[in-house]
Design an enzyme around this catalytic site. Sequence first.
Site, mmCIF file in Angstrom:
data_model
loop_
_atom_site.group_PDB
_atom_site.id
_atom_site.type_symbol
_atom_site.label_atom_id
_atom_site.label_comp_id
_atom_site.label_asym_id
_atom_site.label_seq_id
_atom_site.Cartn_x
_atom_site.Cartn_y
_atom_site.Cartn_z
ATOM 1 N N LYS A 13 0.836 -1.215 0.000
ATOM 2 C CA LYS A 13 0.000 0.000 0.000
ATOM 3 C C LYS A 13 0.872 1.267 0.000
ATOM 4 C CE LYS A 13 -1.967 -1.182 3.921
ATOM 5 N NZ LYS A 13 -1.306 -2.472 4.235
ATOM 6 N N ARG A 88 -10.101 0.516 8.354
ATOM 7 C CA ARG A 88 -9.676 -0.818 8.759
ATOM 8 C C ARG A 88 -10.750 -1.557 9.551
ATOM 9 N NH1 ARG A 88 -3.793 0.280 8.536
ATOM 10 N NH2 ARG A 88 -2.684 -1.500 9.353
ATOM 11 N N ARG A 127 11.934 -4.923 5.064
ATOM 12 C CA ARG A 127 11.629 -3.524 4.741
ATOM 13 C C ARG A 127 12.492 -2.542 5.534
ATOM 14 N NH1 ARG A 127 5.632 -1.669 5.401
ATOM 15 N NH2 ARG A 127 5.902 -2.637 7.429
ATOM 16 N N ARG A 161 10.979 -0.197 11.145
ATOM 17 C CA ARG A 161 9.858 0.040 12.055
ATOM 18 C C ARG A 161 9.888 -0.930 13.229
ATOM 19 N NH1 ARG A 161 4.632 0.415 8.152
ATOM 20 N NH2 ARG A 161 3.762 -0.765 9.872
ATOM 21 N N ARG A 172 -0.738 -8.367 13.439
ATOM 22 C CA ARG A 172 -1.271 -7.425 12.437
ATOM 23 C C ARG A 172 -2.065 -8.173 11.369
ATOM 24 N NH1 ARG A 172 4.294 -4.693 11.137
ATOM 25 N NH2 ARG A 172 3.217 -3.834 9.331
HETATM 26 P P1 AP5 Z 1 4.835 -1.546 1.852
HETATM 27 O O1 AP5 Z 1 4.466 -0.786 0.630
HETATM 28 O O2 AP5 Z 1 5.523 -0.847 2.956
HETATM 29 O O3 AP5 Z 1 3.539 -2.339 2.406
HETATM 30 P P2 AP5 Z 1 2.238 -1.795 3.160
HETATM 31 O O4 AP5 Z 1 1.066 -2.462 2.550
HETATM 32 O O5 AP5 Z 1 2.249 -0.320 3.219
HETATM 33 O O6 AP5 Z 1 2.493 -2.463 4.576
HETATM 34 P P3 AP5 Z 1 2.408 -1.869 6.040
HETATM 35 O O7 AP5 Z 1 3.219 -2.802 6.902
HETATM 36 O O8 AP5 Z 1 2.753 -0.430 6.065
HETATM 37 O O9 AP5 Z 1 0.914 -2.052 6.353
HETATM 38 P P4 AP5 Z 1 0.251 -2.049 7.722
HETATM 39 O O10 AP5 Z 1 -1.145 -1.998 7.303
HETATM 40 O O11 AP5 Z 1 0.598 -3.174 8.612
HETATM 41 O O12 AP5 Z 1 0.910 -0.794 8.465
HETATM 42 P P5 AP5 Z 1 0.362 0.652 8.798
HETATM 43 O O13 AP5 Z 1 1.503 1.576 8.798
HETATM 44 O O14 AP5 Z 1 -0.805 0.971 7.946
HETATM 45 O O15 AP5 Z 1 5.731 -2.797 1.358
HETATM 46 C C1 AP5 Z 1 6.317 -3.691 2.297
HETATM 47 C C2 AP5 Z 1 7.712 -4.114 1.792
HETATM 48 O O16 AP5 Z 1 7.573 -4.876 0.590
HETATM 49 C C3 AP5 Z 1 8.622 -2.936 1.417
HETATM 50 O O17 AP5 Z 1 9.939 -3.266 1.816
HETATM 51 C C4 AP5 Z 1 8.536 -2.832 -0.105
HETATM 52 O O18 AP5 Z 1 9.722 -2.330 -0.683
HETATM 53 C C5 AP5 Z 1 8.259 -4.274 -0.511
HETATM 54 N N1 AP5 Z 1 7.361 -4.386 -1.663
HETATM 55 C C6 AP5 Z 1 6.244 -3.630 -1.929
HETATM 56 N N2 AP5 Z 1 5.623 -4.038 -3.060
HETATM 57 C C7 AP5 Z 1 6.378 -5.092 -3.528
HETATM 58 C C8 AP5 Z 1 6.259 -5.939 -4.671
HETATM 59 N N3 AP5 Z 1 5.238 -5.786 -5.565
HETATM 60 N N4 AP5 Z 1 7.172 -6.919 -4.839
HETATM 61 C C9 AP5 Z 1 8.194 -7.070 -3.936
HETATM 62 N N5 AP5 Z 1 8.368 -6.283 -2.843
HETATM 63 C C10 AP5 Z 1 7.480 -5.316 -2.633
HETATM 64 O O19 AP5 Z 1 -0.166 0.466 10.284
HETATM 65 C C11 AP5 Z 1 0.727 0.258 11.356
HETATM 66 C C12 AP5 Z 1 -0.039 0.211 12.674
HETATM 67 O O20 AP5 Z 1 -0.677 1.477 12.900
HETATM 68 C C13 AP5 Z 1 -1.181 -0.805 12.739
HETATM 69 O O21 AP5 Z 1 -0.723 -2.080 13.116
HETATM 70 C C14 AP5 Z 1 -2.108 -0.151 13.784
HETATM 71 O O22 AP5 Z 1 -1.608 -0.361 15.087
HETATM 72 C C15 AP5 Z 1 -1.980 1.319 13.463
HETATM 73 N N6 AP5 Z 1 -2.965 1.785 12.479
HETATM 74 C C16 AP5 Z 1 -2.713 2.333 11.247
HETATM 75 N N7 AP5 Z 1 -3.844 2.657 10.617
HETATM 76 C C17 AP5 Z 1 -4.863 2.311 11.451
HETATM 77 C C18 AP5 Z 1 -6.282 2.384 11.345
HETATM 78 N N8 AP5 Z 1 -6.885 2.868 10.254
HETATM 79 N N9 AP5 Z 1 -7.019 1.930 12.389
HETATM 80 C C19 AP5 Z 1 -6.439 1.462 13.514
HETATM 81 N N10 AP5 Z 1 -5.097 1.352 13.673
HETATM 82 C C20 AP5 Z 1 -4.312 1.778 12.651
HETATM 83 MG MG MG Z 2 2.393 1.111 4.785
#
Ligand code: AP5
Ligand code: MG
Length: 215
Positions: A13, A88, A127, A161, A172
């Site tokens: 994402k 979410r 990552r 992270r 997660r």
């Molecule tokens: P990346 O693009 O970073 O993946 P992502 O989908 O953004 O993954 P996240 O870990 O950020 O998602 P998340 O939902 O767990 O975290 P968030 O910050 O939202 O890609 C990952 C890796 O793969 C990278 O190294 C990249 O280079 C590689 N990659 C990407 N695409 C690729 C491909 N096609 N092929 C190969 N490699 C690839 O949330 C974190 C925390 O915040 C949550 O756990 C929660 O506690 C809180 N939180 C955030 N939003 C909310 C909400 N709305 N409600 C409640 N709590 C929330």
């Molecule tokens: Mg992300």
Amino acid sequence: MNIILLGPPGAGKGTQSAGLVERHGMKQLSTGDMLRAAVKEQTPVGLAAKAVMDRGELVSDEIVSSLIDENLAALDTGTGAIFDGYPRTAAQGEQLDELLAKHGRTLDHVIELEVNVDALVERITGRFSCGNCGALYHDTANPPAKDGVCDVCGSTEFKRRPDDNEETVRTRMDEYRAKTAPILPAYEARGLVARIDGMAGIDEVAGAIDAVLAG
Ligand code: AP5
Ligand code: MG
């Protein structure tokens, strides 16, 4: 154009949001990034969220929806929004509908990045990001062109992270399965969902997203 990017942790994402910002001048609204900034600045929201995020659980609907509200209020009406990691839960989905109406926007697409969950742990544990500009990298799949130097800003500082460890990633994933995946059928009923193979290469996924936006 306003779109939701949906998919489990590591689906891509954040990576795809960065591409959309660059190609189409859209604005990425990542609740994860907003929360991490709040933790870093030790704001009341950050202090409340830190332990929850470290466990891999979801922060309260009220906190994340008010962050989205503030960010939409500050966004120029002509700039499209990418909702990355929000909504979410079913309650956040309802809150987003209210916020879009409040800020005079409509939802155009919900793009689900379909991925093989077994491959995600490897994506997440590999990552890292630029400590200066936040550009995202992966140890093997997407390293900087020059080892140790950010492609975007030239910084040599990188970070990982605290929630990117195997145990937290599993929580997660469980949260995604239990609370986030179930919000898709409601968007499907509204004819908004496009499914994209998130296991393809980064550029291929970007092309598939652009095809959805153009169609
Ligand atoms: P990346 O693009 O970073 O993946 P992502 O989908 O953004 O993954 P996240 O870990 O950020 O998602 P998340 O939902 O767990 O975290 P968030 O910050 O939202 O890609 C990952 C890796 O793969 C990278 O190294 C990249 O280079 C590689 N990659 C990407 N695409 C690729 C491909 N096609 N092929 C190969 N490699 C690839 O949330 C974190 C925390 O915040 C949550 O756990 C929660 O506690 C809180 N939180 C955030 N939003 C909310 C909400 N709305 N409600 C409640 N709590 C929330
Ligand atoms: Mg992300």
